[in-house]
Write a protein that holds these residues in place. Structure first.
Motif, PDB file in Angstrom:
ATOM      1  N   UNK A 159       0.814  -1.210   0.000  1.00  0.00           N
ATOM      2  CA  UNK A 159       0.000   0.000   0.000  1.00  0.00           C
ATOM      3  C   UNK A 159       0.849   1.262   0.000  1.00  0.00           C
ATOM      4  N   UNK A 160       0.326   2.328   0.608  1.00  0.00           N
ATOM      5  CA  UNK A 160       1.028   3.615   0.644  1.00  0.00           C
ATOM      6  C   UNK A 160       2.058   3.598   1.770  1.00  0.00           C
ATOM      7  N   UNK A 161       3.263   4.068   1.455  1.00  0.00           N
ATOM      8  CA  UNK A 161       4.359   4.046   2.425  1.00  0.00           C
ATOM      9  C   UNK A 161       4.818   5.454   2.774  1.00  0.00           C
ATOM     10  N   UNK A 262       7.737   5.085  -7.373  1.00  0.00           N
ATOM     11  CA  UNK A 262       7.889   5.847  -6.131  1.00  0.00           C
ATOM     12  C   UNK A 262       6.674   6.730  -5.886  1.00  0.00           C
ATOM     13  N   UNK A 263       6.196   7.404  -6.933  1.00  0.00           N
ATOM     14  CA  UNK A 263       5.011   8.262  -6.789  1.00  0.00           C
ATOM     15  C   UNK A 263       3.805   7.439  -6.354  1.00  0.00           C
ATOM     16  N   UNK A 264       3.624   6.258  -6.954  1.00  0.00           N
ATOM     17  CA  UNK A 264       2.514   5.378  -6.583  1.00  0.00           C
ATOM     18  C   UNK A 264       2.607   4.941  -5.130  1.00  0.00           C
ATOM     19  N   UNK A 265       3.799   4.596  -4.667  1.00  0.00           N
ATOM     20  CA  UNK A 265       3.978   4.166  -3.285  1.00  0.00           C
ATOM     21  C   UNK A 265       3.704   5.300  -2.303  1.00  0.00           C
ATOM     22  N   UNK A 266       3.886   6.526  -2.756  1.00  0.00           N
ATOM     23  CA  UNK A 266       3.589   7.696  -1.917  1.00  0.00           C
ATOM     24  C   UNK A 266       2.106   8.044  -1.928  1.00  0.00           C
ATOM     25  N   UNK A 267       1.338   7.362  -2.803  1.00  0.00           N
ATOM     26  CA  UNK A 267      -0.097   7.596  -2.845  1.00  0.00           C
ATOM     27  C   UNK A 267      -0.560   8.452  -3.999  1.00  0.00           C
ATOM     28  N   UNK A 268       0.323   8.747  -4.956  1.00  0.00           N
ATOM     29  CA  UNK A 268      -0.037   9.575  -6.098  1.00  0.00           C
ATOM     30  C   UNK A 268      -0.199   8.709  -7.352  1.00  0.00           C
ATOM     31  N   UNK A 327      -0.802  -9.706   3.304  1.00  0.00           N
ATOM     32  CA  UNK A 327      -1.782 -10.302   2.418  1.00  0.00           C
ATOM     33  C   UNK A 327      -3.205  -9.853   2.717  1.00  0.00           C
ATOM     34  N   UNK A 328      -3.449  -9.375   3.938  1.00  0.00           N
ATOM     35  CA  UNK A 328      -4.788  -8.875   4.245  1.00  0.00           C
ATOM     36  C   UNK A 328      -5.061  -7.577   3.493  1.00  0.00           C
ATOM     37  N   UNK A 329      -4.017  -6.930   2.968  1.00  0.00           N
ATOM     38  CA  UNK A 329      -4.181  -5.691   2.211  1.00  0.00           C
ATOM     39  C   UNK A 329      -4.562  -5.949   0.754  1.00  0.00           C
TER      40      UNK A 329
END
Length: 335
Positions: A159-161, A262-268, A327-329
């Motif tokens: 998810x988002x980190x 990286x942008x995706x992992x930041x939520x963008x 895995x619950x995510x």
């Protein structure tokens, strides 16, 4: 380090060095302390892990020769042109019969990897696919299985980190791009869907996407959907008026792709939205928005300076998660 709550300091009990704890650090520190305490209880961890793997899905696939392959997996999803199963010790890709060429390309491109030294091979080869078996299925599709280490998960599932965790992911991706550069290979598919992570040890694995890999300068044979805009831009910049020509494989495509990861992992959802971000260190944000260098080595050198400007000296920021948490995510859409 011991946490002094009164002074908001982390203090090393051995050398007495001190580090000021800010709000974001405090949350990370407390989270890690709780997780570390649980990890110390080895009996609980092993029992929990074994129990968790009972909660799996099963599927049977029929080989061309009539033999049955039973897959026990925790998650299943579509990635580009294959169906991916994540099992306990394997990642399995099943390619529809119309993608037989790409199934073979996956195996061939991985087999062409070479390393500068034996020491580098011992270190870096573990982050690349290792073929276990491949075969043709009764319905004409192609089955490819590779090894997966315990504690390695699809990166998308985290998810988002926080930005500091995204920073070490970027460092690993830059490093692996240098290996691809050394081999003159462009993956054309470095996306969240095709990457795996060992969060406890801060490692990234290039397990997926090799079906679109090609050599630098050669005509492109395909790319992940989110990567295609980079190919189009490259083609237009190279041939201006001859836009009908096929795009070529260029290192810059992978270097742009890791910025999007990286942008995706930041939520963008895309890099342009980073323009509005006030939480990222300026140097980090500017790097993600910038055009990549001509090759991975130059880009890694630039990133190394950005990392120093953004966070100072390197330090390990733990990201410990149990398999159940990861895995619950995945949610229903992954199944």
């Amino acid at each position: 380090m011991d946490y002094d709550r009164v002074q908001d300091l982390a203090v090393c009990p051995y050398c007495d060095s001190k580090y000021t704890i800010f709000e974001q650090d405090r949350k990370l520190f407390q989270q890690f302390q709780q997780q570390f305490a649980a990890l110390l209880n080895q009996e609980w961890r092993e029992q929990n892990q074994e129990n968790f793997w009972v909660e799996t899905s099963r599927e049977e696939l029929l080989r061309e020769d009539g033999e049955t392959i039973e897959i026990t997996y925790l998650t299943k999803r579509k990635t580009d042109i294959s169906t991916m199963y994540v099992a306990r010790h394997n990642v399995i890709f099943v390619f529809d019969s119309r993608y037989a060429y790409y199934s073979q390309r996956y195996q061939e491109m991985v087999s062409k990897l070479i390393y500068p030294t034996p020491e580098m091979e011992r270190e870096l080869s573990q982050y690349m696919p290792k073929l276990v078996t491949s075969c043709r299925l009764a319905d004409g599709s192609n089955f490819v299985a590779i090894e997966k280490k315990e504690g390695v998960y699809p990166l998308k599932m985290l998810g988002i980190l926080l930005d500091r965790h995204v920073a070490w992911v970027m460092s690993r991706l830059e490093n692996l791009c240098c290996l691809l550069d050394y081999n003159s290979i462009v993956l054309n598919s470095i996306t969240l869907d095709n990457l795996f992570v060992d969060p406890a040890n801060h490692q990234i694995y290039l397990y997926g996407g090799w079906w679109f890999a090609g050599f630098q300068g050669a005509e492109n044979q395909g790319a992940s959907e989110v990567v295609k805009p980079y190919l189009e831009r490259t083609r237009n910049s190279l041939w201006h008026t001859e836009k009908a020509k096929k795009a070529r494989n260029l290192f810059r495509t992978d270097l742009e792709s890791i910025r999007l990861v990286a942008a995706n992992l930041l939520g963008y959802p895309n890099r342009n939205e980073l323009l509005c971000s006030t939480l990222l260190p300026g140097s980090f944000r500017n790097f993600l928005l910038s055009e990549p260098e001509e090759n991975a080595r130059a880009d890694f050198k630039k990133w190394d300076q950005v990392l120093l400007e953004s966070y100072g000296e390197r330090k390990f920021i733990p990201l410990s998660m149990t398999e159940e948490e990861v895995y619950s995510r995945s949610g229903e859409e992954e199944k």
